[in-house]
Design a protein around this motif. Structure first.
Motif, PDB file in Angstrom:
ATOM      1  N   LEU A 390     -11.594 -64.159 -53.214  1.00  0.00           N
ATOM      2  CA  LEU A 390     -11.409 -65.485 -52.640  1.00  0.00           C
ATOM      3  C   LEU A 390     -11.918 -65.517 -51.202  1.00  0.00           C
ATOM      4  N   GLY A 391     -12.112 -66.703 -50.708  1.00  0.00           N
ATOM      5  CA  GLY A 391     -12.428 -66.909 -49.306  1.00  0.00           C
ATOM      6  C   GLY A 391     -13.596 -66.071 -48.795  1.00  0.00           C
ATOM      7  N   LEU A 392     -13.350 -65.389 -47.677  1.00  0.00           N
ATOM      8  CA  LEU A 392     -14.382 -64.641 -46.971  1.00  0.00           C
ATOM      9  C   LEU A 392     -15.099 -63.641 -47.882  1.00  0.00           C
ATOM     10  N   PHE A 393     -14.300 -63.002 -48.737  1.00  0.00           N
ATOM     11  CA  PHE A 393     -14.911 -61.925 -49.529  1.00  0.00           C
ATOM     12  C   PHE A 393     -15.730 -62.447 -50.691  1.00  0.00           C
ATOM     13  N   ALA A 394     -15.367 -63.622 -51.162  1.00  0.00           N
ATOM     14  CA  ALA A 394     -16.209 -64.278 -52.162  1.00  0.00           C
ATOM     15  C   ALA A 394     -17.550 -64.650 -51.529  1.00  0.00           C
ATOM     16  N   ILE A 395     -17.491 -65.128 -50.288  1.00  0.00           N
ATOM     17  CA  ILE A 395     -18.720 -65.467 -49.551  1.00  0.00           C
ATOM     18  C   ILE A 395     -19.602 -64.230 -49.405  1.00  0.00           C
ATOM     19  N   GLU A 396     -18.936 -63.147 -48.980  1.00  0.00           N
ATOM     20  CA  GLU A 396     -19.649 -61.888 -48.755  1.00  0.00           C
ATOM     21  C   GLU A 396     -20.415 -61.478 -50.014  1.00  0.00           C
ATOM     22  N   GLU A 397     -19.702 -61.535 -51.138  1.00  0.00           N
ATOM     23  CA  GLU A 397     -20.311 -61.140 -52.402  1.00  0.00           C
ATOM     24  C   GLU A 397     -21.507 -62.020 -52.750  1.00  0.00           C
ATOM     25  N   ARG A 398     -21.286 -63.308 -52.602  1.00  0.00           N
ATOM     26  CA  ARG A 398     -22.328 -64.282 -52.951  1.00  0.00           C
ATOM     27  C   ARG A 398     -23.584 -64.041 -52.099  1.00  0.00           C
ATOM     28  N   ILE A 399     -23.388 -63.888 -50.800  1.00  0.00           N
ATOM     29  CA  ILE A 399     -24.519 -63.688 -49.879  1.00  0.00           C
ATOM     30  C   ILE A 399     -25.272 -62.401 -50.245  1.00  0.00           C
ATOM     31  N   ARG A 400     -24.526 -61.329 -50.527  1.00  0.00           N
ATOM     32  CA  ARG A 400     -25.168 -60.045 -50.863  1.00  0.00           C
ATOM     33  C   ARG A 400     -25.969 -60.165 -52.150  1.00  0.00           C
ATOM     34  N   PHE A 401     -25.419 -60.876 -53.135  1.00  0.00           N
ATOM     35  CA  PHE A 401     -26.120 -61.045 -54.404  1.00  0.00           C
ATOM     36  C   PHE A 401     -27.438 -61.763 -54.213  1.00  0.00           C
ATOM     37  N   LEU A 402     -27.481 -62.644 -53.233  1.00  0.00           N
ATOM     38  CA  LEU A 402     -28.711 -63.397 -52.993  1.00  0.00           C
ATOM     39  C   LEU A 402     -29.653 -62.634 -52.059  1.00  0.00           C
ATOM     40  N   GLY A 403     -29.339 -61.328 -51.847  1.00  0.00           N
ATOM     41  CA  GLY A 403     -30.231 -60.475 -51.054  1.00  0.00           C
ATOM     42  C   GLY A 403     -29.983 -60.602 -49.566  1.00  0.00           C
ATOM     43  N   GLY A 404     -28.864 -61.189 -49.177  1.00  0.00           N
ATOM     44  CA  GLY A 404     -28.588 -61.371 -47.763  1.00  0.00           C
ATOM     45  C   GLY A 404     -27.616 -60.334 -47.214  1.00  0.00           C
ATOM     46  N   GLU A 405     -27.274 -60.485 -45.944  1.00  0.00           N
ATOM     47  CA  GLU A 405     -26.329 -59.576 -45.296  1.00  0.00           C
ATOM     48  C   GLU A 405     -25.273 -60.420 -44.609  1.00  0.00           C
ATOM     49  N   ILE A 406     -24.109 -59.814 -44.463  1.00  0.00           N
ATOM     50  CA  ILE A 406     -23.059 -60.547 -43.767  1.00  0.00           C
ATOM     51  C   ILE A 406     -22.418 -59.596 -42.761  1.00  0.00           C
ATOM     52  N   GLU A 407     -22.143 -60.086 -41.564  1.00  0.00           N
ATOM     53  CA  GLU A 407     -21.592 -59.233 -40.532  1.00  0.00           C
ATOM     54  C   GLU A 407     -20.348 -59.912 -39.959  1.00  0.00           C
ATOM     55  N   ILE A 408     -19.243 -59.168 -39.993  1.00  0.00           N
ATOM     56  CA  ILE A 408     -17.992 -59.725 -39.485  1.00  0.00           C
ATOM     57  C   ILE A 408     -17.672 -59.021 -38.179  1.00  0.00           C
ATOM     58  N   ASP A 409     -17.449 -59.790 -37.151  1.00  0.00           N
ATOM     59  CA  ASP A 409     -17.215 -59.204 -35.837  1.00  0.00           C
ATOM     60  C   ASP A 409     -15.909 -59.781 -35.297  1.00  0.00           C
ATOM     61  N   SER A 410     -14.904 -58.927 -35.241  1.00  0.00           N
ATOM     62  CA  SER A 410     -13.614 -59.442 -34.766  1.00  0.00           C
ATOM     63  C   SER A 410     -12.729 -58.303 -34.298  1.00  0.00           C
ATOM     64  N   ALA A 411     -11.815 -58.609 -33.421  1.00  0.00           N
ATOM     65  CA  ALA A 411     -10.787 -57.667 -32.998  1.00  0.00           C
ATOM     66  C   ALA A 411      -9.600 -58.518 -32.593  1.00  0.00           C
ATOM     67  N   PRO A 412      -8.380 -57.965 -32.671  1.00  0.00           N
ATOM     68  CA  PRO A 412      -7.221 -58.767 -32.302  1.00  0.00           C
ATOM     69  C   PRO A 412      -7.385 -59.347 -30.904  1.00  0.00           C
ATOM     70  N   GLY A 413      -7.227 -60.684 -30.784  1.00  0.00           N
ATOM     71  CA  GLY A 413      -7.326 -61.344 -29.487  1.00  0.00           C
ATOM     72  C   GLY A 413      -8.752 -61.609 -29.017  1.00  0.00           C
ATOM     73  N   LYS A 414      -9.759 -61.185 -29.824  1.00  0.00           N
ATOM     74  CA  LYS A 414     -11.151 -61.324 -29.366  1.00  0.00           C
ATOM     75  C   LYS A 414     -11.946 -62.339 -30.178  1.00  0.00           C
ATOM     76  N   GLY A 415     -11.236 -63.211 -30.914  1.00  0.00           N
ATOM     77  CA  GLY A 415     -11.951 -64.210 -31.696  1.00  0.00           C
ATOM     78  C   GLY A 415     -12.466 -63.643 -33.003  1.00  0.00           C
ATOM     79  N   PHE A 416     -13.123 -64.521 -33.756  1.00  0.00           N
ATOM     80  CA  PHE A 416     -13.591 -64.140 -35.076  1.00  0.00           C
ATOM     81  C   PHE A 416     -14.988 -64.699 -35.259  1.00  0.00           C
ATOM     82  N   SER A 417     -15.897 -63.839 -35.752  1.00  0.00           N
ATOM     83  CA  SER A 417     -17.268 -64.308 -35.891  1.00  0.00           C
ATOM     84  C   SER A 417     -17.861 -63.732 -37.172  1.00  0.00           C
ATOM     85  N   VAL A 418     -18.450 -64.620 -37.978  1.00  0.00           N
ATOM     86  CA  VAL A 418     -19.105 -64.174 -39.203  1.00  0.00           C
ATOM     87  C   VAL A 418     -20.566 -64.600 -39.143  1.00  0.00           C
ATOM     88  N   THR A 419     -21.469 -63.615 -39.305  1.00  0.00           N
ATOM     89  CA  THR A 419     -22.893 -63.944 -39.274  1.00  0.00           C
ATOM     90  C   THR A 419     -23.482 -63.693 -40.657  1.00  0.00           C
TER      91      THR A 419
END
Lengths: 430, 103
Positions: A390-419
């Motif tokens: 579900l959610g983020l991980f479903a996205i991750e799977e979908r993007i990878r299947f289409l030959g793409g990459e996904i990068e998650i950049d986050s740390a507690p208190g440092k915001g959340f970023s998905v590329t």
């Protein structure tokens, strides 16, 4: 030569003096034998035996290595070669050196003659390192082709006019086996390289097939969504609109009591709410903006929708005209961004998010980020366990299947970023 | 000193030799006679000859690797050459002394 044994030259020297003594003894010209020389004479047989062994050893060493020897004398313009050298060229020893040279030259592979000539010229030039090695082919009359290698050294003489070559001496061996092994090894390498290429091509083809399959899946899914949206919009909404119209006709046709009027008003509100829900659901399933005006325009609409519904400030940063070419990508990316925006709203507490859309070469790059609470890797893994698929991980799977990459950049208190980075190709459907 | 030695050995003019004999043994006497005849004929005043009697001093012989007598050791000019026997073979002796056979 085994260590500690007298050298060949020493043995020869000892043999010569022993033979001299014997000769003198036989001629009865000796009248005294001094000290241990009687014993020394008795050792004569041993010396001879040792010398014979030494000679055998030398010739054995030569034969075992199959080494032939040759020499070219400049002054006499003479060439001579050992028995083995003649064997290697498959020629009979001939006292006429010139004839021998002609025979040797005839045996050498025509393609290698020029190289040998240039090496020979070079070998006679005075140099610091007068050692050379030449590998060449020889054609034996029985049809065999043999590789020979000769190592040689030029001896120079110092004259008033400078250095002058005096003679060239060399050793020659058969390297056919070695050359064959080298060739086999090279061919083996080529075969291996070819196989690796084949396997790589196979793997690439499978990946491509998988990607096509994923695209096909996205397309089918999108068509399903479209169908539901159409049913909601064209059928259900029409029905509800008709219902409302008839209801209003009925409601306005007769006077009502207060209690009845309140009921009618509540029913009308329910009908309106149903119409609104149906429209909202239809839009959500297949946003008209996405179909009509493309991804960027749909994201723009989404930003405003999220602001309106959830009071979440969303900034869209996208250049004009970078809509994906692939027909599948807009839907996948739109849904991914929407999911990420909801996530941000639910978890970050930031109240604001940024959508960044860029094109890098053939890739579309989209980043969704906020300045909220963020999450550590362990938290992310925990969430992955709970909501697999579900959610983020479903996205991750979908993007990878289409030959793409996904990068998650986050740390507690440092915001959340998905590329998300995904190749924008126009797929070829069968 | 070094120069004079070099000059001497270059000219081949001077011979140095040691004749090893065994007392008045027959072959030793003949060897001495044969050697002296050639030296007087061909090398008058241009040779040093030392005669060693191994019956009195065998160690000198061993030091020079001389195992039988009579034996002539020519030490100069180099290389060292040994001739065994009574030296009746004149051509062999002349060769050892680096002298022209025909002269």
């Amino acid at each position: 030569m085994p260590y500690g044994r007298p050298t060949y030259e020493e043995l020869q020297q000892r043999l010569r003096s022993a033979e001299d003594i014997i000769e003198a003894l036989q001629g009865q010209q000796v009248d005294a034998i001094i000290g241990k020389s009687a014993v020394a004479l008795l050792q004569l047989q041993e010396v001879k035996e040792e010398l014979r062994r030494s000679e055998e050893w030398r010739s054995l060493a030569m034969e075992a290595g199959g080494v032939g020897l040759w020499e070219y004398n400049m002054d006499a313009d003479e060439v001579c070669g050992s028995k083995r050298t003649h064997q290697l060229f498959a020629i009979d020893p001939d006292p006429d050196a010139a004839k021998s040279i002609r025979q040797v030259w005839k045996r050498i592979h025509p393609e290698d003659r020029h190289m040998i000539e240039s090496y020979a010229a070079q070998a006679l030039e005075p140099s610091e390192n007068p050692v050379f090695r030449i590998d060449f082919r020889v054609q034996i009359p029985d049809g065999r082709e043999v590789w020979l290698a000769t190592r040689g050294k030029t001896t120079f003489e110092e004259t008033d006019q400078g250095r002058r070559p005096v003679r060239v001496r060399g050793a020659i061996i058969d390297v056919t086996e070695q050359k064959r092994s080298e060739k086999e090894l090279m061919e083996l390498n080529k075969t291996l390289e070819r196989r690796v290429k084949e396997r790589t091509a196979e793997a690439e083809q499978r990946t491509a097939q998988l990607q096509n399959l994923a695209r096909e899946l996205s397309r089918t899914e999108e068509q399903e969504h479209q169908r539901f949206a159409d049913i909601l919009h064209d059928d259900l909404q029409q029905l509800l609109t008709a219902l409302r119209f008839r209801f209003e006709m009925l409601a306005s046709s007769a006077p009502h009591k207060k209690k009845e009027s309140d009921q009618l008003k509540a029913i009308k509100e329910l009908i309106d709410e149903s119409i609104g829900k149906a429209r909202g659901l239809s839009h959500e399933l297949s946003p008209p903006a996405l179909r009509k005006n493309g991804l960027i325009s749909a994201l723009d609409w989404l930003s405003r929708d999220v602001k309106e519904k959830y009071d979440q400030e969303v900034t869209l940063d996208a250049a004009e005209g970078i809509d994906p070419l692939s027909p599948t990508l807009p839907f996948v990316l739109y849904r991914s961004v929407r999911e990420l925006l909801f996530n941000s709203h639910k978890h970050s507490g930031a109240g604001a998010a940024l959508i960044l859309v860029r094109r890098e070469g053939d890739d579309i790059v989209i980043r969704v980020s906020d300045q909220g609470e963020g999450i550590g890797i362990s938290g992310l893994e925990g969430r992955r366990e709970k909501s697999a698929g579900l959610g983020l991980f479903a996205i991750e799977e979908r993007i990878r299947f289409l030959g793409g990459e996904i990068e998650i950049d986050s740390a507690p208190g440092k915001g959340f970023s998905v590329t998300m980075r995904i190749p924008d190709e126009v797929p070829v459907y069968d | 000193m070094i120069l004079s030695v070099a000059k001497e050995s270059n000219t081949y003019d001077h011979r140095k030799m040691i004749l090893f004999v065994a007392g008045e043994g027959l072959n030793s006497v003949r060897a001495r006679e044969n050697l002296l005849r050639v030296c007087e004929d061909r090398l008058k005043g241009r040779y040093d000859l030392e005669v060693v009697d191994v019956l009195k001093d065998y160690k000198a012989a061993l030091a020079h690797n001389i195992l039988v007598t009579p034996a002539l050791l020519v030490t100069e000019p180099p290389p060292k050459v040994t001739v065994l026997g009574d030296l009746s073979d004149t051509s062999k002796l002349l060769k050892a002394l680096q002298l022209d056979l025909t002269a």
